[in-house]
Design an enzyme around this catalytic site. Structure first.
Site, PDB file in Angstrom:
ATOM      1  N   LEU A 154     -17.505  -1.843   0.502  1.00  0.00           N
ATOM      2  CA  LEU A 154     -18.454  -0.865  -0.045  1.00  0.00           C
ATOM      3  C   LEU A 154     -18.371  -0.843  -1.572  1.00  0.00           C
ATOM      4  CD1 LEU A 154     -17.784   1.889   2.629  1.00  0.00           C
ATOM      5  CD2 LEU A 154     -19.627   0.190   2.569  1.00  0.00           C
ATOM      6  N   GLN A 206      -8.976 -13.252   3.661  1.00  0.00           N
ATOM      7  CA  GLN A 206      -9.418 -11.899   3.287  1.00  0.00           C
ATOM      8  C   GLN A 206      -9.764 -11.902   1.800  1.00  0.00           C
ATOM      9  OE1 GLN A 206      -7.689  -7.386   2.817  1.00  0.00           O
ATOM     10  NE2 GLN A 206      -7.039  -8.507   4.620  1.00  0.00           N
ATOM     11  N   TYR A 245       0.860  -1.185   0.000  1.00  0.00           N
ATOM     12  CA  TYR A 245       0.000   0.000   0.000  1.00  0.00           C
ATOM     13  C   TYR A 245       0.896   1.234   0.000  1.00  0.00           C
ATOM     14  CZ  TYR A 245      -3.872  -3.167   1.065  1.00  0.00           C
ATOM     15  OH  TYR A 245      -4.796  -4.173   1.026  1.00  0.00           O
ATOM     16  N   SER A 258      -5.278 -14.394   1.392  1.00  0.00           N
ATOM     17  CA  SER A 258      -6.123 -13.384   0.764  1.00  0.00           C
ATOM     18  C   SER A 258      -6.304 -13.718  -0.716  1.00  0.00           C
ATOM     19  CB  SER A 258      -5.487 -11.999   0.928  1.00  0.00           C
ATOM     20  OG  SER A 258      -6.320 -11.009   0.378  1.00  0.00           O
ATOM     21  N   ASN A 259      -7.498 -13.409  -1.203  1.00  0.00           N
ATOM     22  CA  ASN A 259      -7.831 -13.634  -2.622  1.00  0.00           C
ATOM     23  C   ASN A 259      -7.687 -15.106  -3.007  1.00  0.00           C
ATOM     24  OD1 ASN A 259      -8.329 -10.792  -3.285  1.00  0.00           O
ATOM     25  ND2 ASN A 259      -6.175 -10.557  -2.768  1.00  0.00           N
TER      26      ASN A 259
HETATM   27  N1  LIG Z   1      -6.641  -8.209   0.096  1.00  0.00           N
HETATM   28  C1  LIG Z   1      -6.747  -7.448  -0.964  1.00  0.00           C
HETATM   29  O1  LIG Z   1      -6.378  -7.830  -2.089  1.00  0.00           O
HETATM   30  C2  LIG Z   1      -7.337  -6.096  -0.819  1.00  0.00           C
HETATM   31  C3  LIG Z   1      -7.699  -5.353  -1.959  1.00  0.00           C
HETATM   32  C4  LIG Z   1      -8.250  -4.085  -1.771  1.00  0.00           C
HETATM   33  C5  LIG Z   1      -8.433  -3.592  -0.483  1.00  0.00           C
HETATM   34  N2  LIG Z   1      -8.058  -4.348   0.606  1.00  0.00           N
HETATM   35  C6  LIG Z   1      -8.250  -3.869   1.987  1.00  0.00           C
HETATM   36  O2  LIG Z   1      -9.636  -3.637   2.184  1.00  0.00           O
HETATM   37  C7  LIG Z   1      -9.837  -2.297   2.615  1.00  0.00           C
HETATM   38  C8  LIG Z   1     -11.165  -1.781   2.091  1.00  0.00           C
HETATM   39  O3  LIG Z   1     -11.205  -1.819   0.689  1.00  0.00           O
HETATM   40  P1  LIG Z   1     -11.216  -0.479  -0.183  1.00  0.00           P
HETATM   41  O4  LIG Z   1     -10.655   0.618   0.649  1.00  0.00           O
HETATM   42  O5  LIG Z   1     -10.594  -0.791  -1.468  1.00  0.00           O
HETATM   43  O6  LIG Z   1     -12.737  -0.261  -0.514  1.00  0.00           O
HETATM   44  P2  LIG Z   1     -14.052   0.129   0.323  1.00  0.00           P
HETATM   45  O7  LIG Z   1     -13.835  -0.090   1.773  1.00  0.00           O
HETATM   46  O8  LIG Z   1     -15.167  -0.572  -0.334  1.00  0.00           O
HETATM   47  O9  LIG Z   1     -14.189   1.661  -0.008  1.00  0.00           O
HETATM   48  C9  LIG Z   1     -13.333   2.601   0.553  1.00  0.00           C
HETATM   49  C10 LIG Z   1     -13.913   3.978   0.372  1.00  0.00           C
HETATM   50  O10 LIG Z   1     -15.169   4.013   0.993  1.00  0.00           O
HETATM   51  C11 LIG Z   1     -15.406   5.284   1.495  1.00  0.00           C
HETATM   52  N3  LIG Z   1     -16.197   5.077   2.741  1.00  0.00           N
HETATM   53  C12 LIG Z   1     -15.847   4.336   3.801  1.00  0.00           C
HETATM   54  N4  LIG Z   1     -16.823   4.336   4.733  1.00  0.00           N
HETATM   55  C13 LIG Z   1     -17.799   5.140   4.235  1.00  0.00           C
HETATM   56  C14 LIG Z   1     -19.058   5.563   4.743  1.00  0.00           C
HETATM   57  N5  LIG Z   1     -19.500   5.138   5.925  1.00  0.00           N
HETATM   58  N6  LIG Z   1     -19.801   6.390   3.974  1.00  0.00           N
HETATM   59  C15 LIG Z   1     -19.358   6.807   2.755  1.00  0.00           C
HETATM   60  N7  LIG Z   1     -18.173   6.439   2.230  1.00  0.00           N
HETATM   61  C16 LIG Z   1     -17.400   5.606   2.960  1.00  0.00           C
HETATM   62  C17 LIG Z   1     -14.072   5.893   1.817  1.00  0.00           C
HETATM   63  O11 LIG Z   1     -14.124   7.231   1.391  1.00  0.00           O
HETATM   64  P3  LIG Z   1     -13.111   8.370   1.896  1.00  0.00           P
HETATM   65  O12 LIG Z   1     -11.822   8.079   1.170  1.00  0.00           O
HETATM   66  O13 LIG Z   1     -13.771   9.627   1.451  1.00  0.00           O
HETATM   67  O14 LIG Z   1     -12.924   8.220   3.362  1.00  0.00           O
HETATM   68  C18 LIG Z   1     -13.083   5.034   1.057  1.00  0.00           C
HETATM   69  O15 LIG Z   1     -12.342   5.727   0.076  1.00  0.00           O
HETATM   70  C19 LIG Z   1      -8.614  -1.547   2.073  1.00  0.00           C
HETATM   71  O16 LIG Z   1      -8.432  -0.324   2.741  1.00  0.00           O
HETATM   72  C20 LIG Z   1      -7.539  -2.550   2.294  1.00  0.00           C
HETATM   73  O17 LIG Z   1      -7.118  -2.533   3.638  1.00  0.00           O
HETATM   74  C21 LIG Z   1      -7.530  -5.581   0.440  1.00  0.00           C
END
Ligand SMILES: NC(=O)c1ccc[n+]([C@@H]2O[C@H](COP(=O)([O-])OP(=O)(O)OC[C@H]3O[C@@H](n4cnc5c(N)ncnc54)[C@H](OP(=O)(O)O)[C@@H]3O)[C@@H](O)[C@H]2O)c1
Length: 284
Positions: free
Chosen positions: A208, A178, A53, A158-159
């Site tokens: 989300l 994950q 990241y 993960s994945n």
């Molecule tokens: N294992 C993997 O391959 C993998 C891949 C992707 C992600 N991840 C992990 O999963 C986590 C989550 O995934 P993601 O960040 O890609 O996607 P996500 O959680 O679906 O979406 C993140 C976005 O949602 C917004 N958000 C969060 N809570 C909210 C709420 N209550 N109301 C409105 N908007 C909201 C945030 O906006 P703001 O930026 O405006 O705060 C953020 O940019 C990552 O941070 C990472 O740690 C893992």
């Protein structure tokens, strides 16, 4: 905050995904640290990070160092906070994503994560993504070696699909899986059921829908918007509460780049969906 099991430990039922603090569109360091603190203040005790990241290979470990710095400033909180990191994804000099699942690479990456996090042992170390040119058992074997060496307390994947989970379980105790899970992405429900049957925590990433579409959950999913109106909360909170309702092993890890969103997301544990709400959302 409602707790859920992560192996022998308990963590908040909503975790915090720290990725948005280190990738494109990231906030400044002080705002990033304030976001981690907001997550802690909201009762979150699971923080998900990864060495990859960052913007490019020039700053591998950026997110781990940020999380470590945020926790250092709250020393009293450190013991009860589980930091989950990952290895196995690499970033190029231009920011491209690649994978490396060779055991020797994973062991080196784990050492670098120990340094970036400033700890002697990592709470949960996850193999980020299967490498198509490395037999999966070999990558999982590196996790077993890291456990035996006392460098990690728990191992996660993960994945992965069910076959890969089972292949890994043959060589290492698997504490967590994950995978992606969102209103718009439900094909991982099979792995949720598998994890439920074997007492493995399921950390739902992109809960989300992912950074680029998270703001539009309500527009994309009218039933989530309808249930949100019924309860007077955000559609994002409904999405997270729905994921919590799928199985007791599910721990969504929503990402946030600012305090307001993680505070709203953490409150999903208090949202009591009715059976009628859940039927509607299941069918969306
Ligand atoms: N294992 C993997 O391959 C993998 C891949 C992707 C992600 N991840 C992990 O999963 C986590 C989550 O995934 P993601 O960040 O890609 O996607 P996500 O959680 O679906 O979406 C993140 C976005 O949602 C917004 N958000 C969060 N809570 C909210 C709420 N209550 N109301 C409105 N908007 C909201 C945030 O906006 P703001 O930026 O405006 O705060 C953020 O940019 C990552 O941070 C990472 O740690 C893992």
């Amino acid at each position: 905050m409602l707790q859920r099991a992560l192996g022998d430990a308990k963590v908040s039922a909503i975790g915090y995904g720290a990725m948005p603090l280190s990738v494109d569109g990231r906030p400044g360091a002080e705002d990033a640290i304030a976001t981690v603190h907001a997550a802690l203040d909201a009762g979150i005790t699971l923080i998900d990070t990864a060495d990859a990241y960052c913007l490019s290979s020039k700053e591998t470990g950026h997110n781990e160092r940020l999380v470590a710095e945020a926790l250092r400033r709250r020393v009293a909180d450190r013991a009860g906070i589980m930091v989950a990191t990952k290895g196995g994804h690499t970033r190029g000099g231009d920011g491209t994503w690649d994978v490396d699942g060779r055991p020797e690479y994973l062991k080196r990456a784990c050492d670098a994560s120990l340094r970036a996090l400033g700890v002697d042992v990592i709470d949960l170390y996850q193999f980020h993504r299967p490498d198509p040119v490395v037999p999966f058992e070999e990558s999982a074997g590196a996790l077993a070696e890291l456990l035996a060496a006392g460098k990690i307390r728990r191992a996660g994947l993960s994945n992965v699909n069910i076959e890969q989970i089972e292949a890994a379980r043959g060589v290492v105790p698997v504490t967590s899986v994950q995978n992606r899970l969102a209103p718009s992405f439900r094909s991982s429900l099979a792995e949720v059921r598998h994890c439920e049957a074997h007492g493995i925590a399921f950390l739902a990433w992109g809960p989300l829908g992912g950074m680029s579409i998270a703001a539009s959950v309500g527009d994309r999913h009218p039933r989530f918007a309808e249930v949100a109106r019924r309860h007077g909360v955000s559609p994002q909170r409904v999405a997270l509460a729905w994921e919590l309702s799928l199985a007791d092993v599910v721990v969504p890890i929503p990402g946030s780049s600012r305090p307001a969103t993680i505070i709203d997301s953490a409150a999903a544990v208090e949202l009591e969906l009715t059976d009628d709400d859940i039927s509607l959302l299941d069918a969306d």
